[in-house]
Scaffold this motif. Structure first.
Motif, short mmCIF file in Angstrom:
data_model
loop_
_atom_site.label_atom_id
_atom_site.label_comp_id
_atom_site.label_asym_id
_atom_site.label_seq_id
_atom_site.Cartn_x
_atom_site.Cartn_y
_atom_site.Cartn_z
N ALA A 50 0.83 -1.20 0.00
CA ALA A 50 0.00 0.00 0.00
C ALA A 50 0.87 1.26 0.00
N LYS A 51 1.92 1.26 0.81
CA LYS A 51 2.82 2.42 0.87
C LYS A 51 3.50 2.67 -0.47
N THR A 52 3.99 1.61 -1.08
CA THR A 52 4.68 1.75 -2.36
C THR A 52 3.73 2.29 -3.42
N ARG A 53 2.52 1.76 -3.46
CA ARG A 53 1.52 2.25 -4.43
C ARG A 53 1.22 3.73 -4.21
N GLN A 60 4.13 10.20 -9.67
CA GLN A 60 3.88 10.19 -11.11
C GLN A 60 2.74 11.11 -11.54
N THR A 61 2.20 11.90 -10.60
CA THR A 61 1.10 12.80 -10.93
C THR A 61 1.31 14.14 -10.23
N ASP A 62 0.39 15.04 -10.46
CA ASP A 62 0.42 16.31 -9.73
C ASP A 62 -0.71 16.35 -8.69
N ALA A 63 -1.15 15.19 -8.25
CA ALA A 63 -2.22 15.09 -7.26
C ALA A 63 -1.77 15.64 -5.91
N THR A 64 -2.73 16.05 -5.12
CA THR A 64 -2.46 16.51 -3.76
C THR A 64 -2.08 15.33 -2.87
N TYR A 65 -2.71 14.19 -3.12
CA TYR A 65 -2.45 12.98 -2.33
C TYR A 65 -2.29 11.78 -3.25
N GLY A 66 -1.38 10.90 -2.87
CA GLY A 66 -1.26 9.60 -3.50
C GLY A 66 -1.88 8.57 -2.57
N VAL A 67 -2.64 7.65 -3.13
CA VAL A 67 -3.32 6.64 -2.33
C VAL A 67 -2.92 5.26 -2.84
N GLY A 93 3.49 13.56 0.00
CA GLY A 93 4.88 13.78 -0.36
C GLY A 93 5.77 13.99 0.84
N ASP A 94 5.20 14.43 1.96
CA ASP A 94 5.95 14.60 3.21
C ASP A 94 5.56 13.53 4.22
N ARG A 95 4.27 13.43 4.46
CA ARG A 95 3.77 12.43 5.42
C ARG A 95 3.23 11.22 4.68
N LEU A 96 3.27 10.09 5.35
CA LEU A 96 2.73 8.84 4.82
C LEU A 96 1.98 8.18 5.97
N CYS A 97 0.67 8.03 5.81
CA CYS A 97 -0.17 7.48 6.87
C CYS A 97 -0.91 6.26 6.36
N CYS A 98 -1.13 5.31 7.26
CA CYS A 98 -1.80 4.06 6.89
C CYS A 98 -3.03 3.83 7.74
N THR A 156 -13.24 1.96 3.83
CA THR A 156 -12.98 2.13 5.26
C THR A 156 -11.49 2.32 5.51
N ALA A 157 -10.67 1.54 4.84
CA ALA A 157 -9.22 1.67 5.00
C ALA A 157 -8.75 3.04 4.53
N VAL A 158 -9.29 3.53 3.42
CA VAL A 158 -8.92 4.84 2.89
C VAL A 158 -9.30 5.93 3.90
N ALA A 159 -10.51 5.86 4.44
CA ALA A 159 -10.96 6.86 5.42
C ALA A 159 -10.04 6.88 6.63
N CYS A 160 -9.62 5.71 7.08
CA CYS A 160 -8.71 5.64 8.23
C CYS A 160 -7.33 6.20 7.90
N ALA A 161 -6.84 5.95 6.70
CA ALA A 161 -5.51 6.42 6.32
C ALA A 161 -5.46 7.93 6.10
N ILE A 162 -6.55 8.52 5.66
CA ILE A 162 -6.51 9.96 5.37
C ILE A 162 -6.84 10.81 6.60
N GLY A 163 -7.31 10.18 7.66
CA GLY A 163 -7.65 10.91 8.87
C GLY A 163 -6.62 11.94 9.32
#
Length: 172
Positions: A50-53, A60-67, A93-98, A156-163
């Motif tokens: 999940a972290k690598t993805r 590879q994008t100009d997105a605000t967040y990578g998921v 790009g700075d923080r990585l949360c799971c 559910t996992a996405v909601a928890c990771a973006i918290g």
């Protein structure tokens, strides 16, 4: 909210859209490698995928967040039942949360085939007589008789990771 999902699997893309619906997200899918086995075993390997993805989608994008989303299997509990597990990772790009989604115990016939080296989606398709379960209800849908499906579980996992990115409670 502009997000890049490190997968072209429509279930994973829909999970991000559904999980973050109240933010009216713009979601782009991008095909990236997870860096882990097709069938991750254990929380560590599943989280790593999940972290690598997430990192690769962000880079590879100009997105605000990578998921990144990764489903795997892990043995835990008493007496060590094999479970379906799912993890999401989000980076700016700075923080990585799971965050994790629900876990479900796997039936013994499925467990035996997984431990012999199989992958959950094809095993479930064979066992249930379905086709492409991984891009539909998923094992979560089949094993709960539709009470939840793979999209809901991953959302559910996405909601928890973006918290940590959307609340003030984590600080910086």
């Amino acid at each position: 909210m502009n997000l890049a999902v490190g997968s072209t699997n429509p279930v994973k893309v829909q999970a991000v859209t559904r999980g973050l619906e109240r933010f009216s997200p713009t979601v782009t899918s991008i095909d990236v490698e997870s860096g882990v086995a097709e069938q991750p075993f254990g929380h560590d390997e599943t989280i790593a995928g999940a972290k690598t993805r997430a990192k690769r989608a962000f880079e590879q994008t100009d997105a605000t967040y990578g998921v990144g989303l990764e489903g795997g299997v892990g043995r835990f509990g008493d007496p060590g039942q094999l479970h379906l597990i799912m993890w999401a990772a989000v980076t700016d790009g700075d923080r990585l949360c799971c965050g994790s989604g629900p876990s479900l115990p796997l039936p013994e016939p499925i467990t035996v085939r997984l431990e012999a080296g199989g992958e959950l989606g094809p095993i479930m398709d064979d066992h249930l007589g379905t086709t492409n379960i991984a891009t539909n209800e998923g094992a979560a849908g089949a094993l709960t008789d539709g009470l939840i499906d793979r999209t809901d579980a991953l959302a559910t996992a996405v909601a928890c990771a973006i918290g940590p990115f959307v609340t003030p409670y984590y600080g910086e």
